[in-house]
Write an enzyme that holds these catalytic residues in place. Structure first.
Site, PDB file in Angstrom:
ATOM      1  N   PHE A  56      -2.723   5.922  -0.827  1.00  0.00           N
ATOM      2  CA  PHE A  56      -2.621   6.661  -2.012  1.00  0.00           C
ATOM      3  C   PHE A  56      -2.819   5.628  -3.249  1.00  0.00           C
ATOM      4  O   PHE A  56      -2.202   4.265  -3.111  1.00  0.00           O
ATOM      5  CB  PHE A  56      -1.306   7.165  -2.163  1.00  0.00           C
ATOM      6  CG  PHE A  56      -0.907   7.822  -3.482  1.00  0.00           C
ATOM      7  CD1 PHE A  56      -0.896   9.094  -3.837  1.00  0.00           C
ATOM      8  CD2 PHE A  56       0.079   6.743  -4.477  1.00  0.00           C
ATOM      9  CE1 PHE A  56      -0.556   9.586  -4.810  1.00  0.00           C
ATOM     10  CE2 PHE A  56       0.225   7.527  -5.730  1.00  0.00           C
ATOM     11  CZ  PHE A  56       0.038   8.869  -5.692  1.00  0.00           C
TER      12      PHE A  56
ATOM     13  N   HIS B 151      -2.073   4.502  -6.903  1.00  0.00           N
ATOM     14  CA  HIS B 151      -1.651   4.617  -8.282  1.00  0.00           C
ATOM     15  C   HIS B 151      -2.346   4.739  -9.222  1.00  0.00           C
ATOM     16  O   HIS B 151      -1.797   5.460 -10.097  1.00  0.00           O
ATOM     17  CB  HIS B 151      -0.891   2.983  -8.292  1.00  0.00           C
ATOM     18  CG  HIS B 151       0.626   2.988  -8.093  1.00  0.00           C
ATOM     19  ND1 HIS B 151       1.555   3.676  -8.665  1.00  0.00           N
ATOM     20  CD2 HIS B 151       1.214   2.321  -7.027  1.00  0.00           C
ATOM     21  CE1 HIS B 151       2.820   3.431  -7.980  1.00  0.00           C
ATOM     22  NE2 HIS B 151       2.516   2.771  -7.199  1.00  0.00           N
TER      23      HIS B 151
ATOM     24  N   VAL C  98       0.955  -1.251  -0.016  1.00  0.00           N
ATOM     25  CA  VAL C  98      -0.082   0.078  -0.066  1.00  0.00           C
ATOM     26  C   VAL C  98       0.896   1.299  -0.028  1.00  0.00           C
ATOM     27  O   VAL C  98       1.985   1.087   0.519  1.00  0.00           O
ATOM     28  CB  VAL C  98      -1.014   0.068   1.375  1.00  0.00           C
ATOM     29  CG1 VAL C  98      -0.191  -0.084   2.568  1.00  0.00           C
ATOM     30  CG2 VAL C  98      -1.925   1.140   1.017  1.00  0.00           C
ATOM     31  N   ASP C  99       0.341   2.392  -0.742  1.00  0.00           N
ATOM     32  CA  ASP C  99       1.042   3.467  -0.903  1.00  0.00           C
ATOM     33  C   ASP C  99       0.538   4.602   0.252  1.00  0.00           C
ATOM     34  O   ASP C  99      -0.640   4.567  -0.036  1.00  0.00           O
ATOM     35  CB  ASP C  99       1.160   4.125  -2.111  1.00  0.00           C
ATOM     36  CG  ASP C  99       1.829   3.007  -3.268  1.00  0.00           C
ATOM     37  OD1 ASP C  99       2.999   2.528  -2.672  1.00  0.00           O
ATOM     38  OD2 ASP C  99       1.499   2.695  -4.109  1.00  0.00           O
ATOM     39  N   VAL C 100       1.124   5.057   0.963  1.00  0.00           N
ATOM     40  CA  VAL C 100       0.674   5.638   2.110  1.00  0.00           C
ATOM     41  C   VAL C 100       1.105   7.313   1.877  1.00  0.00           C
ATOM     42  O   VAL C 100       2.400   7.524   1.837  1.00  0.00           O
ATOM     43  CB  VAL C 100       1.031   5.448   3.376  1.00  0.00           C
ATOM     44  CG1 VAL C 100       0.577   6.169   4.501  1.00  0.00           C
ATOM     45  CG2 VAL C 100       0.615   3.921   3.428  1.00  0.00           C
TER      46      VAL C 100
END
Lengths: 204, 252
Positions: B142, B144, B129-131
């Site tokens: 966040f 993509h 997971v992009d945080v």
């Protein structure tokens, strides 16, 4: 020539490449005829126990594997391929191959900071007399890459080839005659794996 | 013996290696296969490749190319980018990937995570997971693919990913990406306390001491791009990786 058994449980490319890198030859097959004539057999495997056994049954490979293992042909099971050598596993309900007496149990870890799966590099203590670990004395420490949630519990101490500590001491490798099983992944353990696979290619 | 995994993360764009800053300003670094060969010689613990365009462009992983990467890897390989089906996952394992990393798809549907971990075991299935911090300083997911799939709470999401069968959580901090000023230690501390599966943190490492800081806050593994790609005060491109004994000393 090493015959790598393909039974749809992943991850055959890297092992084939490492065999090539150490100067050996291999073929990948699910043909029981070819396996029955193999001079060395490698049983890889990533995945769940029952699925693996059901794939081996569907492909009619169980008997030929048992025959090869009992005939003295050098035989190496890696990761799930090692666990399948046991009689049974807590991961599933299928019978194992029953080649090395024992059962596969889920890790019971008491320390909270130690997580399951056991994933990563870890030290491996080996029987110095084992041919699979020939020339390993050049390494200061011997480590291999592990990814697993279950571990082999051998019925007989004499079948224990290597041990590793992860909260508890567990059997990370088994050996009986020319049958070897390794919980860790030599094909992903760079210089240690290369030495071990080279030793396997040189087994008679 | 190192219990901590130290993982170079390489970003794929087309068939080239790039490095970003805060997920932008992508800079061409070199040939991925060549980088793998260099990392092989350095006895790297584990390597991660992320195709940063696949999900955004709605396309599949470039299987042929990943296969050529995997053939060169004598260390564990993780791959993420564009994975949306069991078929993708089957192909990736068959071609020599050890771990699949699912990000965008997991945000909309965790069933794939469950299905994959039932078949391959949860140790092989990573949810990434992009945080990013929002204007109020709250950690948000966040996406993509620039679609606001998941506005839910980060921790709730990660717990559900864990329950769905993720054997590892890979956290990429957008704000710290490429900055080389250290990891987001608050984020690590906040999440590692709550998660039961191993957590790998990525984004911000610029010096070895940063790795140690992350581990002290609870990270099970530390990942970095710039740290292992750039060298010197002017950030010249030079694939590098600390010697084993240096890492051992660091985590002692």
């Amino acid at each position: 020539m090493i015959t790598i058994i393909d039974y749809g449980m992943g991850n055959l490319g890297s092992i084939q490449n490492m065999i090539k890198k150490v100067g050996g030859q291999s073929i990948i097959t699910s043909d029981s005829e070819i396996i029955s004539k193999a001079d060395k057999v490698l049983l890889p495997g990533v995945g769940s126990f029952d699925r693996a056994m059901s794939n081996l049954n569907e492909l009619n490979l169980v008997n030929v594997i048992k025959q090869k293992a009992s005939s003295g042909t050098p035989f190496l099971g890696i990761c799930l391929g090692m666990q399948l050598l046991a009689d049974r596993s807590e991961e599933g309900t299928s019978n194992g191959l029953g080649i090395i007496p024992g059962e596969v149990k889920k890790f019971v870890i008491k320390k909270k900071e130690m997580k399951i799966p056991h994933m990563g590099w870890n030290l491996v203590r080996y029987k110095p007399s084992s041919k699979l670990f020939a020339n390993f004395e050049i390494f200061d420490e011997v480590k291999f890459y592990f990814v697993h949630s279950y571990h082999f519990v051998a019925k007989f101490d004499s079948d224990i080839l290597t041990t590793t500590s992860y909260d508890l001491d567990f059997t990370s490798g088994v050996n009986n005659g020319n049958v070897y099983g390794l919980q860790f992944h030599p094909e992903k353990s760079h210089k240690y794996g290369m030495q071990l696979i080279k030793n396997f290619t040189e087994l008679l | 013996m190192l219990q901590t995994r130290v993982i170079p993360v390489l970003l794929l764009r087309k068939k080239g290696l790039v490095k970003t800053i805060k997920f932008n300003q992508s800079k061409y670094i070199g040939d991925p296969i060549n980088a793998v060969k260099l990392f092989n010689d350095k006895e790297v613990d584990e390597l991660v490749f992320l195709d940063i365009d696949a999900s955004k462009e709605g396309r599949k992983p470039d299987f042929e190319y990943i296969k050529s990467i995997a053939s060169e890897c004598f260390m564990p390989l993780g791959y993420g980018g564009g994975i949306t089906s069991m078929d993708d996952i089957n192909k990736l394992f068959a071609l020599g990937v050890e771990k699949v990393i699912i990000n965008s798809r997991a945000l909309v549907d965790l069933n794939l995570v469950t299905e994959a971990s039932n078949i391959y075991g949860n140790q092989s299935i990573v949810v990434a997971v992009d945080v990013q911090k929002n204007l109020f300083g709250k950690y948000k997911i966040f996406s993509h693919s620039k679609i606001d799939h998941n506005q839910g709470d980060l921790l709730d999401y990660l717990k559900s990913a864990q329950n769905a069968g993720a054997g590892e959580i890979f956290i990429n901090s957008v704000d710290h990406d490429g900055m080389m000023k250290g990891y987001d230690l608050n984020l690590i501390e906040k999440l590692s306390k709550e998660l039961t599966v191993p957590m790998v943190i990525c984004g911000g490492a610029g010096e070895l001491i940063h790795l140690k800081e992350a581990v002290s806050k609870g990270a099970s593994g530390v990942a970095a791009g710039s740290l292992f790609i750039y060298h010197g005060p002017h950030n010249a491109v030079l694939i590098n990786y600390p010697q084993y004994k240096k890492l051992k000393q660091l985590f002692k």
